[in-house]
Design a protein around this motif. Structure first.
Motif, PDB file in Angstrom:
ATOM      1  N   LEU A   1      71.828  42.020  37.690  1.00  0.00           N
ATOM      2  CA  LEU A   1      70.691  43.679  38.141  1.00  0.00           C
ATOM      3  C   LEU A   1      69.236  43.715  38.538  1.00  0.00           C
ATOM      4  O   LEU A   1      69.045  44.300  38.771  1.00  0.00           O
ATOM      5  CB  LEU A   1      71.422  44.209  36.948  1.00  0.00           C
ATOM      6  CG  LEU A   1      70.776  45.625  36.370  1.00  0.00           C
ATOM      7  CD1 LEU A   1      71.172  46.084  37.757  1.00  0.00           C
ATOM      8  CD2 LEU A   1      71.280  45.464  35.075  1.00  0.00           C
ATOM      9  N   TYR A   2      68.639  42.074  37.893  1.00  0.00           N
ATOM     10  CA  TYR A   2      67.366  42.389  38.154  1.00  0.00           C
ATOM     11  C   TYR A   2      66.412  42.763  39.160  1.00  0.00           C
ATOM     12  O   TYR A   2      65.527  42.870  39.545  1.00  0.00           O
ATOM     13  CB  TYR A   2      66.565  41.649  37.083  1.00  0.00           C
ATOM     14  CG  TYR A   2      66.696  40.379  37.368  1.00  0.00           C
ATOM     15  CD1 TYR A   2      66.700  39.207  37.720  1.00  0.00           C
ATOM     16  CD2 TYR A   2      65.000  39.851  36.813  1.00  0.00           C
ATOM     17  CE1 TYR A   2      66.441  38.967  38.602  1.00  0.00           C
ATOM     18  CE2 TYR A   2      64.810  38.087  37.094  1.00  0.00           C
ATOM     19  CZ  TYR A   2      65.928  37.541  37.981  1.00  0.00           C
ATOM     20  OH  TYR A   2      65.238  36.342  38.047  1.00  0.00           O
TER      21      TYR A   2
ATOM     22  N   THR B   1      66.994  46.123  39.939  1.00  0.00           N
ATOM     23  CA  THR B   1      66.335  46.921  39.300  1.00  0.00           C
ATOM     24  C   THR B   1      64.187  46.223  39.958  1.00  0.00           C
ATOM     25  O   THR B   1      62.906  47.357  39.606  1.00  0.00           O
ATOM     26  CB  THR B   1      66.252  46.396  37.465  1.00  0.00           C
ATOM     27  OG1 THR B   1      65.515  45.117  37.940  1.00  0.00           O
ATOM     28  CG2 THR B   1      67.217  46.917  37.243  1.00  0.00           C
TER      29      THR B   1
ATOM     30  N   TYR C   1      64.205  48.629  42.826  1.00  0.00           N
ATOM     31  CA  TYR C   1      63.911  49.590  42.996  1.00  0.00           C
ATOM     32  C   TYR C   1      62.298  50.020  42.967  1.00  0.00           C
ATOM     33  O   TYR C   1      61.564  51.630  43.432  1.00  0.00           O
ATOM     34  CB  TYR C   1      64.823  50.507  41.352  1.00  0.00           C
ATOM     35  CG  TYR C   1      63.973  51.731  41.373  1.00  0.00           C
ATOM     36  CD1 TYR C   1      64.493  52.937  42.918  1.00  0.00           C
ATOM     37  CD2 TYR C   1      63.664  52.668  40.353  1.00  0.00           C
ATOM     38  CE1 TYR C   1      64.176  54.271  41.870  1.00  0.00           C
ATOM     39  CE2 TYR C   1      63.160  53.986  40.110  1.00  0.00           C
ATOM     40  CZ  TYR C   1      63.726  54.400  41.453  1.00  0.00           C
ATOM     41  OH  TYR C   1      63.533  55.576  40.899  1.00  0.00           O
ATOM     42  N   ALA C   2      61.663  49.283  41.742  1.00  0.00           N
ATOM     43  CA  ALA C   2      60.421  48.660  41.420  1.00  0.00           C
ATOM     44  C   ALA C   2      59.407  48.719  42.405  1.00  0.00           C
ATOM     45  O   ALA C   2      58.426  49.477  42.929  1.00  0.00           O
ATOM     46  CB  ALA C   2      60.289  47.792  40.166  1.00  0.00           C
TER      47      ALA C   2
ATOM     48  N   MET D   1      72.680  52.856  37.721  1.00  0.00           N
ATOM     49  CA  MET D   1      71.150  52.823  37.830  1.00  0.00           C
ATOM     50  C   MET D   1      70.910  54.121  37.588  1.00  0.00           C
ATOM     51  O   MET D   1      70.349  55.023  38.923  1.00  0.00           O
ATOM     52  CB  MET D   1      70.445  51.906  38.998  1.00  0.00           C
ATOM     53  CG  MET D   1      70.744  51.062  38.766  1.00  0.00           C
ATOM     54  SD  MET D   1      70.334  49.717  40.479  1.00  0.00           S
ATOM     55  CE  MET D   1      68.441  50.073  40.266  1.00  0.00           C
TER      56      MET D   1
ATOM     57  N   CYS E   1      67.709  56.139  38.743  1.00  0.00           N
ATOM     58  CA  CYS E   1      66.441  56.354  40.152  1.00  0.00           C
ATOM     59  C   CYS E   1      66.716  57.132  41.115  1.00  0.00           C
ATOM     60  O   CYS E   1      67.545  57.743  41.194  1.00  0.00           O
ATOM     61  CB  CYS E   1      67.517  54.629  41.118  1.00  0.00           C
ATOM     62  SG  CYS E   1      67.396  52.783  39.904  1.00  0.00           S
TER      63      CYS E   1
END
Length: 567
Positions: free
Chosen positions: A40-41, A44, A47-48, A104, A107
């Motif tokens: 998952l990271y 994430t 997205y960041a 998420m 987002c």
């Protein structure tokens, strides 16, 4: 169409358009391998990156490992083809994007539009050829591209390379200890970690030097030779010879038919019992075993290989097998041999071989003494080594559990580290020097000595002059100031080749067949010095950097490391 449909963004390429842009390529062997086969990271972080406007920053990552497995000094690289298949078919489907929205929920919609259009057409992959021997710190793969999409490749690439390389190396070590003349058969499907573990094991064991597998699906998918006979259950399922209803067997050349093959078997068993040459080696054999062998020979006369240890190897299994094999010989067939699955394999193989030689001489059956003897029974590298030291007559080893589960080491430990972003080298520091990364985009070479063996692997900066045959080169340990040597190579091999050019315009290396990768593995192992290959206390293989790269690493290290303050 709703907001999740492809029509919601007219700039999203269709699957057909992506196929034309990326080039048609087979999908990953396992359909579970998809962009969602990740942590998952990774999403994430993507997205960041997107939120910060950094998602298109050009990044370079190295995939490598820190330590050779199984206490050895080499590893064999596997999994590259599956990585290329993944990026060639990299596309997030609408149902996958919907799932990501659900996990998420905070987002922005624009991020999912970005994911909808995402592919690997702007990613470049440079790699060492699959099936090559490889060593710690040297990049197996260099992956370049927009940082967000390359970050999404990290986990699946590691998943595809770690086990593949580990089991290929395990297979190569078994091949080395068994020797080139012995057949190695992979029998691990029933003990493997799930279906994919079984399929992958069969594929990469073959690449690592095994000759065949019992895994029918792997035989179909990868054109690996298949081998197999019968189990103890087949032997013990028979009670007596009277159970055999169809006793007829045509001769090998189909010129005649033996109407009662059972009687021919019984006749041969009687001859063996009376033979002076065998010195009364056995008495009454197990008749249910004889019935099973006879039945199997009637079904498989061209491939009669019998499991002979259900009751007693020398008093029943071997004489029963020989009676059936000699009956087949009368009809023009050649029995294949026996399998031993328990007991003292060295002793039983030697006794069986002597039995076969006596029969060859006594009954004038050419080649009978050379029947194949296969051994199984939870074999591993250590037991094969022990058999070699004792002396044995085994021709083929069937290996399962310890091979496919990589019992002596659970994982290889490949990592995927950022070494450059937007042309700026990056370094990861650690109090554990083995975890310090080697920064920047690099070129990698293997230097060979006058005897044809590999001397060391050398990493240089991308723009450095490559090492040349016959020229003196300073080679340095990446982190130890005192470990350095001049090398005059007799041959230089560049290791990293372009397997996915992205938008670079570089010529793409074709992915070879599995057989070609197997041949490469065998060739590379032959090019290793014997002291690097030995099982106990092997000599460490040297991995070095050029003098210029050494200076750069330590300069960047000093610049990036915080300066302490004492009070």
């Amino acid at each position: 169409m709703d907001s999740f449909g492809a029509a919601a963004n007219s700039n999203v390429p269709t699957t057909a358009e992506k196929g034309r842009r990326l080039g048609e390529h087979p999908a990953p062997t396992n359909p579970m391998v998809s962009p969602l086969l990740t942590d998952l990271y990774q999403f994430t972080m993507a997205y960041a990156y997107w939120k910060a406007g950094k998602h298109q920053d050009r990044a370079v990552f190295d995939l490598y490992f820190r330590k050779n497995p199984f206490g050895g000094e080499y590893t064999v690289f596997g999994g590259l083809e599956e990585c290329i298949r993944l990026i060639a078919n990299f596309e997030l489907k609408e149902e996958e994007i919907s799932f990501l929205r659900s996990v998420m929920p905070t987002c922005e919609d624009g991020f999912f539009d970005y994911l909808r259009a995402l592919d690997c057409s702007n990613v470049e992959v440079y790699a060492i050829s699959e099936g090559s021997t490889v060593f710690p710190k040297v990049p197996l793969m260099r992956v370049e591209g927009p940082v967000a999409v390359v970050q999404l490749l990290e986990t699946p690439f590691l998943n595809l390379v770690n086990y593949a390389s580990l089991v290929t190396t395990n297979a190569a070590r078994h091949r080395f200890v068994a020797g080139k003349s012995k057949a190695l058969l992979e029998f691990g499907l029933r003990r493997a970690q799930g279906p994919d573990g079984g399929i992958s094991a069969s594929r990469y064991c073959y690449m690592g030097g095994f000759d065949a597998t019992s895994n029918v699906a792997a035989g179909r998918f990868f054109s690996i030779p298949l081998r197999g006979t019968h189990s103890h259950a087949f032997v013990s399922s028979f009670m007596c010879m009277d159970e055999i209803m169809d006793k007829a067997l045509s001769s090998h050349d189909s010129s005649s038919t033996c109407e009662d093959f059972v009687s021919v078997v019984r006749c041969w068993l009687y001859k063996l019992q009376l033979s002076d040459a065998l010195h009364g080696a056995f008495g009454e054999t197990n008749q249910s075993e004889l019935a099973a062998f006879t039945s199997y020979a009637l079904a498989m006369p061209n491939n009669f290989l019998a499991l002979v240890d259900t009751y007693d190897v020398m008093k029943s299994g071997i004489p029963n097998f020989c009676a059936v094999a000699l009956a087949l010989n009368d009809l023009g067939y050649k029995a294949t041999g026996i399998r031993l699955d328990s007991g003292d394999l060295a002793y039983l193989s030697i006794k069986s071989r002597k039995f076969f030689h006596v029969i060859e001489k006594e009954f004038a059956v050419p080649g009978f003494g050379n029947l194949l003897i296969t051994a199984s029974n939870d074999l591993n590298e250590e037991t094969i080594d022990a058999l070699n030291k004792q002396g044995h007559e085994v021709d083929a080893f069937g290996i399962g559990t310890y091979l496919v589960t990589c019992y002596s080491q659970a994982a290889l430990g490949c990592v995927f580290k950022l070494v450059e972003i937007n042309g700026q080298p990056r370094i990861k520091l650690s109090e554990d020097v083995s975890k310090v990364t080697i920064p920047c985009k690099k070129r990698c070479y293997r230097l060979y000595g006058r005897e044809g063996y590999a001397l060391l692997d050398l990493m240089t900066g991308e723009n450095e002059e490559p090492p040349k045959k016959g020229e003196r080169i300073l080679c340095r340990h990446p982190f130890s100031e005192s470990k350095r040597a001049y090398v005059v190579p007799h041959r230089v091999e560049e290791l990293l080749k372009c397997y996915w050019p992205g938008g670079s315009g570089n010529k793409r290396e074709e992915l070879p067949s599995l057989k070609t990768m197997r041949d490469r593995c065998m060739q590379h192992l032959d090019q290793m010095r014997p002291d690097h290959m030995r099982r106990l206390n092997p000599t460490p293989y040297k991995v070095s950097v050029s003098g210029n790269l050494y200076d750069f690493i330590h300069s960047l290290w000093l610049n990036e490391a915080p300066i302490g303050e004492l009070q």
